[in-house]
Design a protein around this motif. Structure first.
Motif, PDB file in Angstrom:
ATOM      1  N   VAL A 491       6.996   1.957  -2.289  1.00  0.00           N
ATOM      2  CA  VAL A 491       6.373   2.226  -3.580  1.00  0.00           C
ATOM      3  C   VAL A 491       7.468   2.124  -4.627  1.00  0.00           C
ATOM      4  CG1 VAL A 491       5.024   3.857  -4.938  1.00  0.00           C
ATOM      5  CG2 VAL A 491       4.687   3.722  -2.451  1.00  0.00           C
ATOM      6  N   LEU A 493       9.236   1.723  -8.207  1.00  0.00           N
ATOM      7  CA  LEU A 493       9.080   2.106  -9.613  1.00  0.00           C
ATOM      8  C   LEU A 493       9.683   1.010 -10.487  1.00  0.00           C
ATOM      9  CD1 LEU A 493       9.875   5.929  -9.814  1.00  0.00           C
ATOM     10  CD2 LEU A 493       7.737   4.811 -10.442  1.00  0.00           C
ATOM     11  N   LYS A 510       5.949   2.150 -13.726  1.00  0.00           N
ATOM     12  CA  LYS A 510       4.734   2.005 -12.939  1.00  0.00           C
ATOM     13  C   LYS A 510       5.127   1.970 -11.465  1.00  0.00           C
ATOM     14  CE  LYS A 510       0.623   0.738 -13.838  1.00  0.00           C
ATOM     15  NZ  LYS A 510      -0.357   0.300 -14.797  1.00  0.00           N
ATOM     16  N   ALA A 511       4.320   2.659 -10.662  1.00  0.00           N
ATOM     17  CA  ALA A 511       4.579   2.666  -9.213  1.00  0.00           C
ATOM     18  C   ALA A 511       3.817   1.511  -8.576  1.00  0.00           C
ATOM     19  CB  ALA A 511       4.141   3.996  -8.612  1.00  0.00           C
ATOM     20  N   LYS A 525      18.174  -1.601   1.110  1.00  0.00           N
ATOM     21  CA  LYS A 525      19.383  -1.017   0.538  1.00  0.00           C
ATOM     22  C   LYS A 525      18.941  -0.149  -0.632  1.00  0.00           C
ATOM     23  CE  LYS A 525      22.693  -4.627   1.802  1.00  0.00           C
ATOM     24  NZ  LYS A 525      21.784  -5.439   2.671  1.00  0.00           N
ATOM     25  N   LEU A 526      19.371   1.091  -0.645  1.00  0.00           N
ATOM     26  CA  LEU A 526      18.967   2.007  -1.712  1.00  0.00           C
ATOM     27  C   LEU A 526      19.622   1.616  -3.032  1.00  0.00           C
ATOM     28  CD1 LEU A 526      19.340   5.363   0.254  1.00  0.00           C
ATOM     29  CD2 LEU A 526      17.228   4.094  -0.175  1.00  0.00           C
ATOM     30  N   LEU A 528      19.909   2.940  -7.122  1.00  0.00           N
ATOM     31  CA  LEU A 528      19.606   3.941  -8.143  1.00  0.00           C
ATOM     32  C   LEU A 528      18.794   3.345  -9.283  1.00  0.00           C
ATOM     33  CD1 LEU A 528      20.242   6.922  -8.975  1.00  0.00           C
ATOM     34  CD2 LEU A 528      22.227   6.027 -10.196  1.00  0.00           C
ATOM     35  N   ASP A 530      16.892   0.607  -9.090  1.00  0.00           N
ATOM     36  CA  ASP A 530      15.698  -0.106  -8.615  1.00  0.00           C
ATOM     37  C   ASP A 530      15.070   0.789  -7.556  1.00  0.00           C
ATOM     38  OD1 ASP A 530      13.723  -1.885  -7.892  1.00  0.00           O
ATOM     39  OD2 ASP A 530      15.074  -3.228  -6.794  1.00  0.00           O
ATOM     40  N   PRO A 531      14.551   1.939  -7.999  1.00  0.00           N
ATOM     41  CA  PRO A 531      14.166   2.982  -7.050  1.00  0.00           C
ATOM     42  C   PRO A 531      12.793   2.754  -6.427  1.00  0.00           C
ATOM     43  CG  PRO A 531      13.759   3.741  -9.279  1.00  0.00           C
ATOM     44  CD  PRO A 531      14.367   2.359  -9.405  1.00  0.00           C
ATOM     45  N   GLU A 533       9.936   4.748  -3.400  1.00  0.00           N
ATOM     46  CA  GLU A 533       9.645   5.686  -2.329  1.00  0.00           C
ATOM     47  C   GLU A 533       9.337   4.856  -1.095  1.00  0.00           C
ATOM     48  OE1 GLU A 533       7.803   9.630  -4.515  1.00  0.00           O
ATOM     49  OE2 GLU A 533       6.525   8.459  -3.199  1.00  0.00           O
ATOM     50  N   PRO A 555      15.682  10.095   0.786  1.00  0.00           N
ATOM     51  CA  PRO A 555      17.130  10.125   0.946  1.00  0.00           C
ATOM     52  C   PRO A 555      17.749  11.153   0.020  1.00  0.00           C
ATOM     53  CG  PRO A 555      16.344   7.872   0.618  1.00  0.00           C
ATOM     54  CD  PRO A 555      15.214   8.806   0.263  1.00  0.00           C
ATOM     55  N   LYS A 651       8.812  13.828   4.459  1.00  0.00           N
ATOM     56  CA  LYS A 651       7.960  14.679   3.638  1.00  0.00           C
ATOM     57  C   LYS A 651       6.540  14.149   3.576  1.00  0.00           C
ATOM     58  CE  LYS A 651       7.912  16.798  -0.851  1.00  0.00           C
ATOM     59  NZ  LYS A 651       8.493  16.918  -2.168  1.00  0.00           N
ATOM     60  N   PRO A 652       5.560  15.033   3.745  1.00  0.00           N
ATOM     61  CA  PRO A 652       4.178  14.558   3.709  1.00  0.00           C
ATOM     62  C   PRO A 652       3.814  13.983   2.348  1.00  0.00           C
ATOM     63  CG  PRO A 652       4.257  16.969   3.760  1.00  0.00           C
ATOM     64  CD  PRO A 652       5.657  16.477   3.993  1.00  0.00           C
ATOM     65  N   VAL A 653       3.092  12.862   2.356  1.00  0.00           N
ATOM     66  CA  VAL A 653       2.645  12.270   1.097  1.00  0.00           C
ATOM     67  C   VAL A 653       1.183  11.854   1.293  1.00  0.00           C
ATOM     68  CG1 VAL A 653       3.754  10.036   1.697  1.00  0.00           C
ATOM     69  CG2 VAL A 653       3.155  10.537  -0.680  1.00  0.00           C
TER      70      VAL A 653
END
Lengths: 681, 681
Positions: A491, A493, A510-511, A525-526, A528, A530-531, A533, A555, A651-653
């Motif tokens: 997801v 952003l 926008k997600a 690759k994480l 910051l 280009d975030p 979920e 993370p 984490k539950p989503v």
């Protein structure tokens, strides 16, 4: 019970190939002589040091669950099978680890003279010699076809912290099969063994209290006892959680079949099939002859369970902890107990589960707050100078936090030639011999160093610099959200620009949801800026609102490997090339660095599997997450560093229909215990 | 004492300009009618609800320290001065907040028919009307020169959680000076007020326990009492730490002059002059008419202290907590008490300070472990639907962890037109009037939404979507490491390639140190693949090894603002353009978004100051760190979300000569209390 036995028996056969292939005798050899080793002459053998450790249960002689670890009887059975195997009739193979393959998932209901001279020239008594055998890694073809170890030695005279007293610059390369010394490198002859002063960290060795006001006793108390229970030795039940917990010689600790109860219906719902630390890569940042090879893979090379000593009650784990033993196998195939290597405890740290106050303006005098109580399963591996503390923490709101704490003693001892010895060990091979001569006088502070820029790390004590290094822990997270078939959704952003005249705002986020089709879509690759979920969802099970049920990986702080992709350690450690990967479930793909990692060439890593680019949508999938630490040592790390912690959350989503702890009870004064100091007793 | 008074008196004069400029009457007005409000007729007035809260000390009538907050007498003095000021003789100005400027550092010892019709048409009784007044932000020149608020209303019929019962699509813009309604936007006439069912979160309203096994009581117990003390109402002393703690109407909680005792010499050493949450930016990601302006600045617009209600004993804070009141000022200048808004407690969570076990191969039977006990200062601001919990946690190893916990109720209520109401409030202005008509029937699940891609967030309950938004908290961290003059050093980890033939390794990392000369050198965006450590060092004080003493900021998980730099909210919130900034110390530069933020245009932010690009090497400098959260809501967030946590650490780096907690004492059984259940009493 019959089904359990049948499943386990079939798994034995799968193990045999592994035993033959993995036979590095030095690894567990020493354990044979330990008091915890069991000769299997008693019907059940527990360790001897359990005096103050409450045991809720004794491990059974027969397994109660398909996922239960091997029993003594089963290990002996394997040993008997191996002993009767023709190629082993003359010489029994040495065993790195022995554990049960998981059942098919869908069935499931789970020595040289030269050396001696070097030592003597340093003035070190052989009785004070402590040697360690770090793994050699793989650095091209010249060591191929041989089973190699590196040997580094220390003086333990005057200190138990022998890591601080290296016999500097001496590295011995040994062929394990021919039992030959292949090579002796000695580039530290001028360097005397550093002093033992101030290196002892034991409490009994301290001559004065710390410069601080004393802290009164503080503890987590449960006058009515803990709320969790451990059934059949391995099934942990607490609040809305149930999971299978076991010690594992390689992974250390394995959580299986984590199930949470639905907050509305009470239905048990699958969250995770299996979660564990699959591999650890620890590359040191020094290309020198005595150091380049220090790029360890702690799980596959040493074993996180094999190196997990007993936890210290009241210090490693709080009161009211439940302790679980590991039952492992020594190099000759005999079983031994790793006593109290896992603890389980409830935790209240003064944290808040949720809260809300209202300003009284609307007539509501509301101050609602709920205390957060969690359940922790913990182990601590002491891989030589390293201590890794692993916590799996379960929250009633459905969150699972996986936390890794690091305590490291990492030093490079330096002189004009900047030689060093920062080492791990697994077996004393002090009977190897060689000769070393002291040369040069070491620097005592940074100003004496002619070219500080060339140091591979900062000075952390006299004659000692801490070499920069990384730690990467790759976790196998076989999520089964409400069943086997899941998808991985990113997801993302993204910034959207408004049209002229549309809004006083120019931009907003926008997600955007992308469901990964194949493995390459899930190599993450994480970033910051280009975030995203990252969700594991069950596309077949929707909430009442139409959202797929899911869990996301959240993370926390992290570090990435920056090594050249073609650097040998990075080829072997290619599983750290991304922070997240998703692969189709494969029962034989459990170890991110490959099943056989010692001197491996990286031919069987997670990166290789993922490159197959298989379809992963609506399939039984496994997520992999790598937690990294860059470590630039500092003075505070000497002679043993305070813990450093990093974590990630599952984490539950949209898994629960609403906040699952909305109806949780607050604390009332009458609930809490009445306590008095023990000394007034 | 005389010096203290002199310093404080001179600070009063500086305050006057601020009072006149900041006179938004709605902000604190309502507090006048609260029971905590003090008429100042008693010599000392404490709040009335302290029954079970241990108070170690009563706040004094006269300040004991130059940094102590204002007293009742002082507030009255200010009021008298203002009342006698000619321009205010007819109408007393309304006051946003009143606090003491810090002393010069080097001296220191230390209505409308239309609205009414809308409400009636919705069938909402005026007695059930709850309205909130979110700030308007600044969106170009059309609202300049007017003091504007936005008004949004809800029905509190049948629930205290009126946020879940919006009078949808109705926004009223009010001119505060002329008391005129400037504009009424009503785009939700077809949307009926959502049901109150399942929105009440209070414990007393729950009809059944949660679907989980009960959890036995668990608490942190200190039978010998806490080890910290609070002297003169504000000086907190614990273990090796001492700091000044006070409540602040704007920042919430301020930590000043944090000093740690040297682990070897016992010398008190300065770490931080002042640390606090300077500003919070909360941009919502919806450009629609009723939403675009929702880009709040919680500290400057509302006040983190003004909105910090009393903490709930045993739930917000554990037993043995010390509670501290805030003494603030109402809009008419009269003092009032914000009772028990800060708590201080010791914490033991089962964590490990440091540990090491030895494999017994070298003859050492070592299992050393130390429990970690910390000291926490906590507050919780309830800024409308948001609860922000701030923890400053002090560790004996010198580390300071700043933790922010978030509990948010954030919803956008949707219909065919996707209208929404996710709101905060500060004052009931229900007497304003207007008219609203219900239009359209709301969607009950995601499948009914024609274009799900256009939703500004996921559905979180029937008729409700959670709008994507961010939270950014910018902390002012005036570090004074061993004195005022410090430097900021970036220790960058860079990949170095080896030369052909130099090593079997192709690459390794090297730590390269860059000392920032000017402010632009210290504008930092965090990068996973270009990592650095960030040190504040004292270049004049070197360790015995020649390293400058320092502290580093250790980021944890974080999120960055992605909005267009020219977007109005990002211009005002430009202090979030980087995660780290360093500026020269300036007594008047305390608030990252500017001193006066309400309808500000971004002319006085940290970004503007930093653009001056002043020299910062070996000077008195302030570090700023922004902690961010992206929030894509989910079902679990309804009707109130479980806490979400993020943190960063301030950690000693070559500050101590060695591990400062090496000599810490382990726990022994006899130290811990003997407890029994209260119910057996």
């Amino acid at each position: 019970m019959e089904a359990t036995r049948c499943l386990r028996l079939s798994s034995f056969i799968l193990l045999l190939g592994f035993f033959v292939a993995v036979s590095w005798y030095p690894l567990i050899d020493h354990l044979i002589s330990q008091p915890e080793l069991l000769g299997c002459t008693t019907p059940w053998c527990t360790s001897k040091n359990h005096t103050h450790i409450p045991k809720l249960n004794k491990p059974p002689d027969t397994p109660l669950h398909p996922l239960d670890p091997l029993t003594i009887q089963e290990i002996n059975k394997v040993r008997a099978i191996l002993s009767n195997y023709e190629p082993f009739s003359l010489s029994f193979p040495s065993i790195h680890s022995l554990s049960l393959d998981e059942p098919v998932k869908t069935q499931i209901t789970l020595s040289s003279m030269e050396f001696n001279k070097s030592i003597m020239a340093r003035g070190v008594e052989f009785s004070d010699l402590s040697c360690v055998t770090p793994s050699p890694g793989w650095y091209g073809p010249h060591e191929e076809g041989r089973r190699i170890i590196k040997v580094l030695c220390f003086s333990s005279q005057g200190t138990p912290n022998f890591y601080m007293r290296p016999i500097e610059g001496l590295t011995v390369t040994v062929d394990l099969d021919s039992k030959e010394v292949v090579k002796i490198t000695d580039r530290g002859r001028a360097i005397s063994v550093p002093t033992a002063t101030n290196t002892d960290y034991r409490y009994t060795a301290q001559d004065r209290p710390p410069e601080m006001d004393p802290i009164n006793p503080i503890s987590m108390e449960q006058a009515k006892g803990p709320s969790f229970r451990v059934e059949d030795g391995h099934i942990v039940k607490w609040a809305n959680w149930e999971f299978h917990l076991k010690a594992d010689q390689r992974a250390g600790m394995i959580i299986s079949r984590a199930v949470v109860r639905d907050s509305e219906t009470g239905e048990p719902r699958s969250v995770m099939y299996k979660g564990f630390a699959s591999e650890l890569l620890v590359p040191y940042m020094d290309p020198d002859e005595g150091r380049y090879f220090r790029t360890y893979m702690d799980a596959g090379e040493f074993g996180l369970g094999a190196t997990a000593m007993s936890l210290v009650p009241l210090n490693d784990c709080p009161r009211n902890s439940y302790y679980m033993d590991g039952l492992f196998v020594a190099a000759d195939g005999r079983p031994f107990v790793q006593p109290s290597m896992i603890c389980v405890f409830e935790r209240y740290a003064g944290d808040i589960g949720w809260r809300h106050s209202e300003l009284p303006i609307n007539g509501f005098q509301i101050r609602e707050s709920r205390p957060k109580v969690t359940l922790v399963a913990r182990m601590a591996a002491s891989v030589g100078n390293y201590d890794y503390i692993f916590d799996w923490e379960f929250q009633t709101d459905g969150l699972i936090r996986v936390k890794s704490n690091l305590v490291v003693k990492t030093f490079k001892f330096t002189s004009s030639a900047l030689r060093c010895n920062e080492i791990r060990y697994l077996r004393s091979i002090g009977r190897l011999s060689g000769m070393l001569m002291v040369k040069g006088s070491p620097y005592e502070n940074a100003y004496q160093v002619p070219n500080r820029e060339d140091m591979s790390g900062p000075m952390v004590s006299e004659n000692a610099i801490g070499v920069v290094h990384d730690h990467f822990m790759t976790f196998h997270l076989d999520m089964d959200i409400d069943g086997y078939n899941n998808s991985f959704a990113k997801v993302n952003l993204v910034k959207e620009e408004t049209l002229p005249g549309q809004s006083p705002r120019k931009s907003y986020l926008k997600a955007k949801r992308h469901v990964a089709k194949t493995e390459s879509d899930a190599q993450i690759k994480l970033k910051l800026y280009d975030p995203s979920e990252f969700h594991i969802v069950n596309p077949s099970r929707l909430s009442r609102l139409g959202n797929p049920t899911g869990y996301k990986i959240v993370p926390g702080g992290n570090a990435a490997s920056l090594l050249d992709l073609h650097d040998p350690p990075q080829i072997r450690g290619a599983f750290t090339n991304n922070q997240i990967w998703v692969t189709p479930y494969n029962r034989s793909a459990q170890w991110a660095g490959g099943l056989l990692v010692y001197q491996s060439k990286g031919e069987d890593t997670l990166a290789v599997w993922s490159a197959m680019n298989r379809r992963i949508e609506n399939k039984d999938i496994v997520m992999w997450y790598t937690l990294g630490f860059h470590h630039i040592p500092c003075q505070e790390d000497f002679p043993v560093m305070p813990t450093v912690t990093a974590s990630f959350d599952l984490k539950p989503v949209n898994f629960f229909e609403s906040n699952p702890i909305l109806r949780a009870k607050p604390n009332f004064e009458n609930d809490l215990p009445i306590c008095r100091p023990a000394s007034s007793y």
